[in-house]
Motif scaffolding. Structure first.
Motif, mmCIF file in Angstrom:
data_model
loop_
_atom_site.group_PDB
_atom_site.id
_atom_site.type_symbol
_atom_site.label_atom_id
_atom_site.label_comp_id
_atom_site.label_asym_id
_atom_site.label_seq_id
_atom_site.Cartn_x
_atom_site.Cartn_y
_atom_site.Cartn_z
ATOM 1 N N ARG A 171 3.853 -8.517 3.107
ATOM 2 C CA ARG A 171 2.573 -7.877 3.456
ATOM 3 C C ARG A 171 1.475 -8.926 3.409
ATOM 4 O O ARG A 171 1.385 -9.703 2.460
ATOM 5 C CB ARG A 171 2.238 -6.757 2.473
ATOM 6 N N LYS A 192 0.804 -1.215 0.000
ATOM 7 C CA LYS A 192 0.000 0.000 0.000
ATOM 8 C C LYS A 192 0.838 1.267 0.000
ATOM 9 O O LYS A 192 0.314 2.368 -0.117
ATOM 10 C CB LYS A 192 -0.945 0.017 1.204
ATOM 11 N N SER A 193 2.148 1.104 0.145
ATOM 12 C CA SER A 193 3.042 2.244 0.199
ATOM 13 C C SER A 193 4.305 1.924 -0.595
ATOM 14 O O SER A 193 4.602 0.762 -0.866
ATOM 15 C CB SER A 193 3.394 2.575 1.660
ATOM 16 N N HIS A 248 4.165 0.628 13.995
ATOM 17 C CA HIS A 248 5.131 -0.461 13.936
ATOM 18 C C HIS A 248 6.068 -0.457 15.154
ATOM 19 O O HIS A 248 6.113 0.507 15.924
ATOM 20 C CB HIS A 248 5.967 -0.368 12.651
ATOM 21 N N GLU A 278 -5.166 2.087 5.982
ATOM 22 C CA GLU A 278 -5.480 2.990 4.880
ATOM 23 C C GLU A 278 -6.710 3.817 5.214
ATOM 24 O O GLU A 278 -7.753 3.274 5.583
ATOM 25 C CB GLU A 278 -5.723 2.189 3.603
ATOM 26 N N GLN A 286 0.794 3.991 9.348
ATOM 27 C CA GLN A 286 1.434 2.738 9.733
ATOM 28 C C GLN A 286 1.935 2.811 11.170
ATOM 29 O O GLN A 286 2.643 3.749 11.548
ATOM 30 C CB GLN A 286 2.606 2.456 8.796
ATOM 31 N N ILE A 326 8.373 -0.899 5.594
ATOM 32 C CA ILE A 326 8.415 -0.112 6.837
ATOM 33 C C ILE A 326 9.636 0.794 6.764
ATOM 34 O O ILE A 326 9.540 1.996 6.597
ATOM 35 C CB ILE A 326 8.470 -1.009 8.094
ATOM 36 N N VAL A 355 -1.959 6.764 4.183
ATOM 37 C CA VAL A 355 -1.616 5.428 4.661
ATOM 38 C C VAL A 355 -0.895 5.630 5.983
ATOM 39 O O VAL A 355 0.189 6.212 6.046
ATOM 40 C CB VAL A 355 -0.720 4.655 3.671
ATOM 41 N N ASP A 358 -0.348 -1.562 8.415
ATOM 42 C CA ASP A 358 -0.774 -0.478 7.536
ATOM 43 C C ASP A 358 -2.263 -0.240 7.734
ATOM 44 O O ASP A 358 -3.062 -1.183 7.707
ATOM 45 C CB ASP A 358 -0.530 -0.839 6.070
#
Length: 291
Positions: free
Chosen positions: A206, A42-43, A251, A242, A249, A47, A247, A240
């Motif tokens: 992912r 999606k990006s 982590h 959205e 995230q 990360i 987007v 992630d």
């Protein structure tokens, strides 16, 4: 009358058969059409590391990467939330297969830039290819004042370079995987015993959990060039989320740096000792080219 009805029925059946043949031809053409595989990630980053995904032509991606302190620093440091490092970046899509980006990190006060190109795009249909190949080349420049003022340093001593090949595949709507060999050269190292050249292999994955949420992870194994008694392999896991044009995230990572040279060659924190940092990445895209 019977002949008339028979004629009308014959024409109707013939027309129906011709329509079915036309629809069949259209379906066959659609099936034989080459389609590029999109949204493997999606990006444009997993990360820490680059992903095989691109942002698109005429799109500006404003990226804010944030890392707090180590969780095991205790309640007095609010488990790391009292300190933070960040990177502000701007990536722009020159084409669907070519992206240029610049950024600045507070850790080491480094400037960085990169060029990312996709010569092979995973596709389906005639002339398709089963995976994507992406080439990335980048440069970093440290801007911290020299701690040793007795020695004369040149500007090139501040520079480091990296080259990367990403080989990845979107296996299904839920799962994508990539592998990325990376070479890093540092013009200046801390100790005479340190090596200027570092070789690493990155793995990014992912797994889509729902329409808007996915689990992501990236790991970089340093194969050569660093003392493993001091430096650790960077590992990051997160989610992630959205939300329209964003987007977001969340982590956890043992890496502080947020460019390839920084997180691969400067990570000293150990997951096994709880030396893990909570962080977030925020990506907001703007279409500034012609529609």
């Amino acid at each position: 009358m019977r002949k008339l009805l028979t004629g009308i029925l014959f024409v109707a059946i013939s027309g129906g058969l011709q329509a079915q043949e036309l629809l069949s031809e259209i379906d066959t053409k659609e099936e034989n059409k080459k389609e590029f595989v999109r949204n493997a990630f999606k990006s444009s980053r997993v990360i820490n590391g680059h992903s095989m995904e691109f942002i698109g032509k005429g799109v500006l991606d404003v990226r804010i990467l944030h890392r707090f302190g180590e969780l095991n620093s205790g309640a007095s440091n609010l488990f790391g939330l009292d300190e933070a490092n960040m990177r502000l970046g701007f990536d722009y899509g020159l084409s669907n297969n070519l992206t240029v980006g610049v950024g600045r990190s507070t850790a080491g006060k480094e400037l960085d830039g990169f060029l990312k190109y996709r010569p092979v795009w995973q596709s389906t249909g005639p002339g398709s290819f089963p995976f994507s190949i992406v080439l990335v080349t980048g440069i970093t420049v440290g801007t911290m004042p020299w701690s040793d003022t007795s020695h004369k340093y040149n500007f090139n001593h501040r520079m480091a370079f990296y080259n990367e090949v990403i080989i990845g595949r979107k296996f299904s709507e839920r799962f994508s995987l990539q592998v990325s060999p990376i070479f890093i050269h540092r013009n200046l190292v801390s100790l005479a015993t340190d090596e200027n050249d570092v070789y690493a292999i990155g793995v990014g994955a992912r797994f889509k959990l729902s329409k808007r949420i996915a689990f992501v992870a990236d790991y970089h194994y340093v194969a050569k060039g660093l003392d493993k008694h001091i430096y650790k392999d960077p590992l990051s896991v997160g989610f992630d989320i959205e939300t329209g044009g964003h987007v977001f995230q969340l982590h956890f990572s043992n890496a502080t740096g947020m460019n390839e040279k920084a997180f691969i060659t400067n990570t000293t924190s150990d997951w096994g000792k709880g030396e893990v940092r909570f962080g977030f990445n925020l990506s907001r895209v703007f279409s500034i080219g012609k529609k």
